[in-house]
Design a protein around this motif. Sequence first.
Motif, PDB file in Angstrom:
ATOM      1  N   ASP A 192       0.805  -1.221   0.000  1.00  0.00           N
ATOM      2  CA  ASP A 192       0.000   0.000   0.000  1.00  0.00           C
ATOM      3  C   ASP A 192       0.836   1.268   0.000  1.00  0.00           C
ATOM      4  OD1 ASP A 192       0.974  -0.072   2.558  1.00  0.00           O
ATOM      5  OD2 ASP A 192      -0.949   0.206   3.556  1.00  0.00           O
ATOM      6  N   GLY A 193       2.152   1.170   0.179  1.00  0.00           N
ATOM      7  CA  GLY A 193       3.021   2.334   0.079  1.00  0.00           C
ATOM      8  C   GLY A 193       2.956   3.265   1.275  1.00  0.00           C
ATOM      9  N   GLU A 194       3.460   4.488   1.070  1.00  0.00           N
ATOM     10  CA  GLU A 194       3.524   5.466   2.134  1.00  0.00           C
ATOM     11  C   GLU A 194       2.430   6.513   1.955  1.00  0.00           C
ATOM     12  OE1 GLU A 194       7.445   7.036   2.026  1.00  0.00           O
ATOM     13  OE2 GLU A 194       8.386   5.179   2.720  1.00  0.00           O
ATOM     14  N   GLY A 195       2.430   7.498   2.855  1.00  0.00           N
ATOM     15  CA  GLY A 195       1.454   8.572   2.767  1.00  0.00           C
ATOM     16  C   GLY A 195       0.327   8.407   3.757  1.00  0.00           C
ATOM     17  N   LEU A 196      -0.533   9.417   3.824  1.00  0.00           N
ATOM     18  CA  LEU A 196      -1.651   9.426   4.758  1.00  0.00           C
ATOM     19  C   LEU A 196      -2.786   8.532   4.256  1.00  0.00           C
ATOM     20  CD1 LEU A 196      -1.758  13.277   5.460  1.00  0.00           C
ATOM     21  CD2 LEU A 196      -0.316  11.529   6.514  1.00  0.00           C
ATOM     22  N   THR A 197      -3.719   8.256   5.150  1.00  0.00           N
ATOM     23  CA  THR A 197      -4.873   7.436   4.805  1.00  0.00           C
ATOM     24  C   THR A 197      -6.109   8.313   4.682  1.00  0.00           C
ATOM     25  OG1 THR A 197      -3.965   5.543   6.013  1.00  0.00           O
ATOM     26  CG2 THR A 197      -6.315   5.478   5.469  1.00  0.00           C
ATOM     27  N   ALA A 198      -6.797   8.231   3.552  1.00  0.00           N
ATOM     28  CA  ALA A 198      -8.041   8.965   3.345  1.00  0.00           C
ATOM     29  C   ALA A 198      -9.209   7.992   3.398  1.00  0.00           C
ATOM     30  CB  ALA A 198      -8.032   9.680   1.995  1.00  0.00           C
ATOM     31  N   LEU A 199     -10.275   8.402   4.057  1.00  0.00           N
ATOM     32  CA  LEU A 199     -11.503   7.616   4.086  1.00  0.00           C
ATOM     33  C   LEU A 199     -12.611   8.433   3.436  1.00  0.00           C
ATOM     34  CD1 LEU A 199     -13.299   5.231   5.029  1.00  0.00           C
ATOM     35  CD2 LEU A 199     -13.702   6.516   7.134  1.00  0.00           C
ATOM     36  N   PHE A 200     -13.261   7.856   2.430  1.00  0.00           N
ATOM     37  CA  PHE A 200     -14.431   8.466   1.815  1.00  0.00           C
ATOM     38  C   PHE A 200     -15.658   7.677   2.248  1.00  0.00           C
ATOM     39  CE2 PHE A 200     -11.170  10.016  -1.122  1.00  0.00           C
ATOM     40  CZ  PHE A 200     -11.568  11.340  -1.276  1.00  0.00           C
ATOM     41  N   GLU A 201     -16.557   8.348   2.963  1.00  0.00           N
ATOM     42  CA  GLU A 201     -17.833   7.744   3.334  1.00  0.00           C
ATOM     43  C   GLU A 201     -18.865   8.253   2.319  1.00  0.00           C
ATOM     44  OE1 GLU A 201     -17.749   9.026   7.503  1.00  0.00           O
ATOM     45  OE2 GLU A 201     -17.550   6.907   8.017  1.00  0.00           O
ATOM     46  N   VAL A 202     -19.288   7.379   1.425  1.00  0.00           N
ATOM     47  CA  VAL A 202     -20.021   7.778   0.231  1.00  0.00           C
ATOM     48  C   VAL A 202     -21.523   7.637   0.426  1.00  0.00           C
ATOM     49  CG1 VAL A 202     -20.287   7.397  -2.243  1.00  0.00           C
ATOM     50  CG2 VAL A 202     -18.066   7.040  -1.162  1.00  0.00           C
ATOM     51  N   GLY A 203     -22.246   8.721   0.135  1.00  0.00           N
ATOM     52  CA  GLY A 203     -23.696   8.697   0.069  1.00  0.00           C
ATOM     53  C   GLY A 203     -24.150   8.745  -1.377  1.00  0.00           C
ATOM     54  N   GLN A 204     -25.446   8.953  -1.599  1.00  0.00           N
ATOM     55  CA  GLN A 204     -25.964   8.931  -2.960  1.00  0.00           C
ATOM     56  C   GLN A 204     -25.502  10.128  -3.783  1.00  0.00           C
ATOM     57  OE1 GLN A 204     -28.034   6.191  -3.905  1.00  0.00           O
ATOM     58  NE2 GLN A 204     -27.361   6.922  -5.903  1.00  0.00           N
ATOM     59  N   SER A 205     -25.235  11.254  -3.124  1.00  0.00           N
ATOM     60  CA  SER A 205     -24.874  12.453  -3.886  1.00  0.00           C
ATOM     61  C   SER A 205     -23.726  13.248  -3.262  1.00  0.00           C
ATOM     62  CB  SER A 205     -26.093  13.373  -4.024  1.00  0.00           C
ATOM     63  OG  SER A 205     -26.573  13.759  -2.750  1.00  0.00           O
ATOM     64  N   ALA A 206     -23.074  12.695  -2.239  1.00  0.00           N
ATOM     65  CA  ALA A 206     -21.953  13.389  -1.604  1.00  0.00           C
ATOM     66  C   ALA A 206     -21.039  12.374  -0.942  1.00  0.00           C
ATOM     67  CB  ALA A 206     -22.444  14.409  -0.572  1.00  0.00           C
ATOM     68  N   ALA A 207     -19.781  12.745  -0.819  1.00  0.00           N
ATOM     69  CA  ALA A 207     -18.805  11.901  -0.147  1.00  0.00           C
ATOM     70  C   ALA A 207     -18.106  12.726   0.926  1.00  0.00           C
ATOM     71  CB  ALA A 207     -17.780  11.359  -1.147  1.00  0.00           C
ATOM     72  N   GLU A 208     -18.078  12.203   2.144  1.00  0.00           N
ATOM     73  CA  GLU A 208     -17.361  12.877   3.230  1.00  0.00           C
ATOM     74  C   GLU A 208     -15.943  12.336   3.295  1.00  0.00           C
ATOM     75  OE1 GLU A 208     -17.533  13.861   8.025  1.00  0.00           O
ATOM     76  OE2 GLU A 208     -18.824  12.307   7.191  1.00  0.00           O
ATOM     77  N   LEU A 209     -14.976  13.227   3.227  1.00  0.00           N
ATOM     78  CA  LEU A 209     -13.576  12.855   3.296  1.00  0.00           C
ATOM     79  C   LEU A 209     -13.043  13.063   4.714  1.00  0.00           C
ATOM     80  CD1 LEU A 209     -10.673  12.266   2.195  1.00  0.00           C
ATOM     81  CD2 LEU A 209     -10.548  14.711   1.614  1.00  0.00           C
ATOM     82  N   LYS A 210     -12.369  12.052   5.241  1.00  0.00           N
ATOM     83  CA  LYS A 210     -11.616  12.171   6.483  1.00  0.00           C
ATOM     84  C   LYS A 210     -10.192  11.705   6.200  1.00  0.00           C
ATOM     85  CE  LYS A 210     -15.542  11.236   9.573  1.00  0.00           C
ATOM     86  NZ  LYS A 210     -16.064  10.335  10.632  1.00  0.00           N
ATOM     87  N   VAL A 211      -9.210  12.510   6.586  1.00  0.00           N
ATOM     88  CA  VAL A 211      -7.809  12.149   6.380  1.00  0.00           C
ATOM     89  C   VAL A 211      -7.184  11.867   7.737  1.00  0.00           C
ATOM     90  CG1 VAL A 211      -5.581  12.854   5.465  1.00  0.00           C
ATOM     91  CG2 VAL A 211      -7.682  13.570   4.312  1.00  0.00           C
ATOM     92  N   PHE A 212      -6.472  10.733   7.833  1.00  0.00           N
ATOM     93  CA  PHE A 212      -5.884  10.294   9.097  1.00  0.00           C
ATOM     94  C   PHE A 212      -4.366  10.262   9.002  1.00  0.00           C
ATOM     95  CE2 PHE A 212     -10.177   8.865   9.317  1.00  0.00           C
ATOM     96  CZ  PHE A 212     -10.524   8.879  10.665  1.00  0.00           C
ATOM     97  N   GLU A 213      -3.744  10.739  10.064  1.00  0.00           N
ATOM     98  CA  GLU A 213      -2.288  10.700  10.191  1.00  0.00           C
ATOM     99  C   GLU A 213      -1.939  10.236  11.589  1.00  0.00           C
ATOM    100  OE1 GLU A 213       1.595  13.548   9.369  1.00  0.00           O
ATOM    101  OE2 GLU A 213      -0.279  14.478  10.041  1.00  0.00           O
ATOM    102  N   ARG A 214      -1.167   9.166  11.676  1.00  0.00           N
ATOM    103  CA  ARG A 214      -0.727   8.612  12.973  1.00  0.00           C
ATOM    104  C   ARG A 214      -1.897   8.418  13.938  1.00  0.00           C
ATOM    105  NH1 ARG A 214       4.015  11.918  15.369  1.00  0.00           N
ATOM    106  NH2 ARG A 214       2.706  13.693  14.761  1.00  0.00           N
TER     107      ARG A 214
END
Length: 334
Positions: A192-214
Amino acid sequence: MLSVLRLFKGKPAGLLGVDIGPESIKLVELSKQAHGCRVEAYGMEPLPPNTFVDGQFSDVERIGEAIRELKRQNGCRSNRAALALTGPLAVIKTLTVDAALADADVAATIEVEAERHLPGPPDEVAYDFEVQGLSPLDAKQAEAVLAACPKAQVAQGAAVLRAGQLRPIVVEIGDLALARGLAEARTALAGDGEGLTALFEVGQSAAELKVFERGLCIHRATEAFDGSVGTRDAVGDEAAPSAIDPGALAGAAAQALERFEASAAPARVGVALFAGIGASSALVEAVDERLPVRAAVANPFRRLSLAPPIDRQALFRDAPGLLTACGLALRSGP
């Protein structure tokens, strides 16, 4: 002296992770094995409307009844439970202290500093902290994560677990448990390599982005998109949207990542994980081809062994909705 909420200390074995949200209760039971953790049971149960609002449990007995039924239906054996608390009064802050201080002095310093960030008067708030290590910005400073919420919310959460015939062992802020589930999901991805982890919680017409570090959520944003794919019946009338257009979702996700990286340089996202109604394998594979980073379904169970009654295919299908419950139960891990 501030009262201490057990948010970090200890990793008791055989925990049942309990994630209560506005629409459902989710349980994941893990046990510690010689070579990792095993999934013993899991399940999801809908909640009546307005039973849980803004992190508050409005009907303890009804939620407890739902927990008991969920345990019975899915054969949960452990009564030792870890609960996630959410809502506007559940606080997570990163504090810095002099790295040369002794442990007792670190605790005293954080206790004084914590009062500036608590969601209420000190005698009405429970808190805990954990020193994470040296600050990446200043080697003379150590970083500590402070988690806090009102005592009343902790007591209410414990009452809900007891109503469900569970023994409260750990109470944790929801984003910390979610981060642990995400970390397991990412680790399970080969290369999976390096870098931060992004989570997209997807709805029917929008996606909420959360970015996690450590292990901490450092960024939140919502990206709207108009990309539902409709179906037509025999007479040509368009039915309700039945799927999400991968191109529209990929475009929205790419824009959200670009905005984050433009505001947080030099931070870079390495992996984008997807949950919510847009987390089917087929959709995420299509999105993966259009994103500048690897995209995958958020599945924290890939490396875990499964007890014989559990259907692997069904668990993997449900996995994106079980991230927080799994993260809670992983506190019992090695």
